[in-house]
Design an enzyme around this catalytic site. Sequence first.
Site, mmCIF file in Angstrom:
data_model
loop_
_atom_site.group_PDB
_atom_site.id
_atom_site.type_symbol
_atom_site.label_atom_id
_atom_site.label_comp_id
_atom_site.label_asym_id
_atom_site.label_seq_id
_atom_site.Cartn_x
_atom_site.Cartn_y
_atom_site.Cartn_z
ATOM 1 C CG ASP A 17 -29.616 45.874 70.270
ATOM 2 O OD1 ASP A 17 -30.830 46.119 70.225
ATOM 3 O OD2 ASP A 17 -28.880 46.218 71.220
ATOM 4 C CE LYS A 20 -34.110 39.721 69.313
ATOM 5 N NZ LYS A 20 -32.821 40.344 69.649
ATOM 6 N N GLY A 21 -35.626 41.507 64.014
ATOM 7 C CA GLY A 21 -36.830 42.011 63.340
ATOM 8 C C GLY A 21 -36.822 41.664 61.861
ATOM 9 N N GLY A 45 -36.404 46.809 70.363
ATOM 10 C CA GLY A 45 -36.591 47.710 69.223
ATOM 11 C C GLY A 45 -36.225 46.939 67.966
ATOM 12 C CG HIS A 46 -37.460 43.297 67.414
ATOM 13 N ND1 HIS A 46 -38.105 42.131 67.700
ATOM 14 C CD2 HIS A 46 -36.496 43.415 68.366
ATOM 15 C CE1 HIS A 46 -37.561 41.567 68.768
ATOM 16 N NE2 HIS A 46 -36.594 42.341 69.199
ATOM 17 C CD GLN A 225 -35.620 42.293 75.693
ATOM 18 O OE1 GLN A 225 -36.342 41.370 76.005
ATOM 19 N NE2 GLN A 225 -36.092 43.397 75.181
HETATM 20 P P1 IMP Z 1 -34.156 46.636 80.840
HETATM 21 O O1 IMP Z 1 -34.598 45.476 80.028
HETATM 22 O O2 IMP Z 1 -34.671 47.956 80.329
HETATM 23 O O3 IMP Z 1 -34.408 46.465 82.300
HETATM 24 O O4 IMP Z 1 -32.556 46.744 80.708
HETATM 25 C C1 IMP Z 1 -31.680 45.769 81.239
HETATM 26 C C2 IMP Z 1 -30.482 45.554 80.327
HETATM 27 O O5 IMP Z 1 -30.917 44.925 79.137
HETATM 28 C C3 IMP Z 1 -29.778 46.833 79.880
HETATM 29 O O6 IMP Z 1 -28.392 46.571 79.731
HETATM 30 C C4 IMP Z 1 -30.393 47.131 78.535
HETATM 31 O O7 IMP Z 1 -29.563 47.910 77.718
HETATM 32 C C5 IMP Z 1 -30.541 45.723 78.002
HETATM 33 N N1 IMP Z 1 -31.606 45.575 77.017
HETATM 34 C C6 IMP Z 1 -32.932 45.485 77.238
HETATM 35 N N2 IMP Z 1 -33.602 45.327 76.092
HETATM 36 C C7 IMP Z 1 -32.696 45.273 75.122
HETATM 37 C C8 IMP Z 1 -32.773 45.072 73.721
HETATM 38 O O8 IMP Z 1 -33.849 44.874 73.130
HETATM 39 N N3 IMP Z 1 -31.606 45.088 73.046
HETATM 40 C C9 IMP Z 1 -30.418 45.248 73.666
HETATM 41 N N4 IMP Z 1 -30.281 45.433 74.979
HETATM 42 C C10 IMP Z 1 -31.421 45.434 75.698
#
Ligand code: IMP
Length: 428
Positions: A17, A20-21, A45-46, A225
């Site tokens: 978050d 990046k997008g 979610g970009h 991520q």
């Molecule tokens: P998962 O990727 O859905 O398995 O989540 C694992 C961890 O990564 C959790 O703490 C999510 O909130 C975090 N997470 C996954 N994708 C994102 C992202 O794009 N931005 C921020 N946190 C993320």
Amino acid sequence: MKEPARRVAVLGAQWGDEGKGKVIAHLAWKGFDWVVRYAGGPNAGHTVYHRGKKFVHHLLPSIDPDSTARGYLGSGMVLDLDTLLREVEALEADFPGVAKRFHVDRDAFLILPWHRHEDELLESRRRRPIGTTRRGIGPAYTDKISRQGLRVGDLWRDDVVERLDDLLHFKQELYREEFPGSAEETIRPLLDRIRRLEERGVVFTSFMEQRRLFHDASLLFEGAQGFLLDVECGTYPFVTSSNCGLGAIVSSGFVDRPIGRVYGISKAYATRVGGGPFPTEVSDALGEEIRQRGGEFGATTGRPRRIGWLDLPALRYAIARGGITHLILTKQDVLAGLPSVKVCVAYRVRGEEHRDLAATGDFDIAEPVYREMPGWGDRRDPRFLEYLELVERETGVPIELVSFGPGTGEICERDALVAGARTKMGPS
Ligand code: IMP
């Protein structure tokens, strides 16, 4: 004459978050032929603004439809075809014809309908939930690594129903419960999504075709991520299930040219969603104020993000282990107007001060050692430049761009800011 082909990567340098997008959409204008998403799935979610309208890209690379760049969904990703179709249709509605600028690698793995169900199930059974996005990411990668996943390209195989049936049988044995739907019922909507995506113009590409497409092309790799959520190098087990750094680029076969520049994106502060250690967390009213000002609610799940001060030891770790060569600082505007800001410069662990610490180590018991600095007004305020200089000095890496708002134009070169402050004119 065309410039020599380049390979540049953009990684989240925190817990995701970081904005990046927007940065990708900005950089993609700088002569890149392709933007490549190389890992993760619709947990990302970009957020990007195209012609002033907000779009959230979960799977599609963050190309600006008005640029000439094309988007590639690489083999290291896990794809949910419903989400993909929805995103393509949303973008097509405003930019007819854009779908054919997206290619999907047939070697990418599928998020199958029951992976979300499994994600929920696993979270509900954990004593200490990870706080996943519940998009089925972990189970899809688990199936890939356990050698029972299904790739996008398998949907063209004659034995796809049998394969799916084997997997369904295995899952039912494992969890001792009925999983919804038979293999035939599960496969039908997947084939339908593929057909509709193809009708829209989306191209499904094999590695050999990809090689030809990229032969002379400049690629911008779009990280998803953040490095501190990397399954190997992050704050395990509170991480995602993929590699967020360069390793995932290389392992999916982008090895024809070295990656020249690696941008790490960091906010002027820090956030994290879900569970796990967060040494600089600010849980009081000030944290709430920053959350509101920064709109810090998950672009995928809507969850309020946890807020913290900029964490330099964590950033140094991401730089050192992630191979980051340049930084881009975002959300400068969110802290503007605060009387003072804090920056974590070291940690205290068991009474001892450490300038550096691995995120795989004692992050959960690390206490931040802060430096407090006067707050700043706008981006040209010399006190903000002092902040930039502190970050550069402490990390040893130059900041190249500063983003100061969500709008497409609200980003500028760091050097232009410095020149602007000196002449009191400021960049446009
Ligand atoms: P998962 O990727 O859905 O398995 O989540 C694992 C961890 O990564 C959790 O703490 C999510 O909130 C975090 N997470 C996954 N994708 C994102 C992202 O794009 N931005 C921020 N946190 C993320």
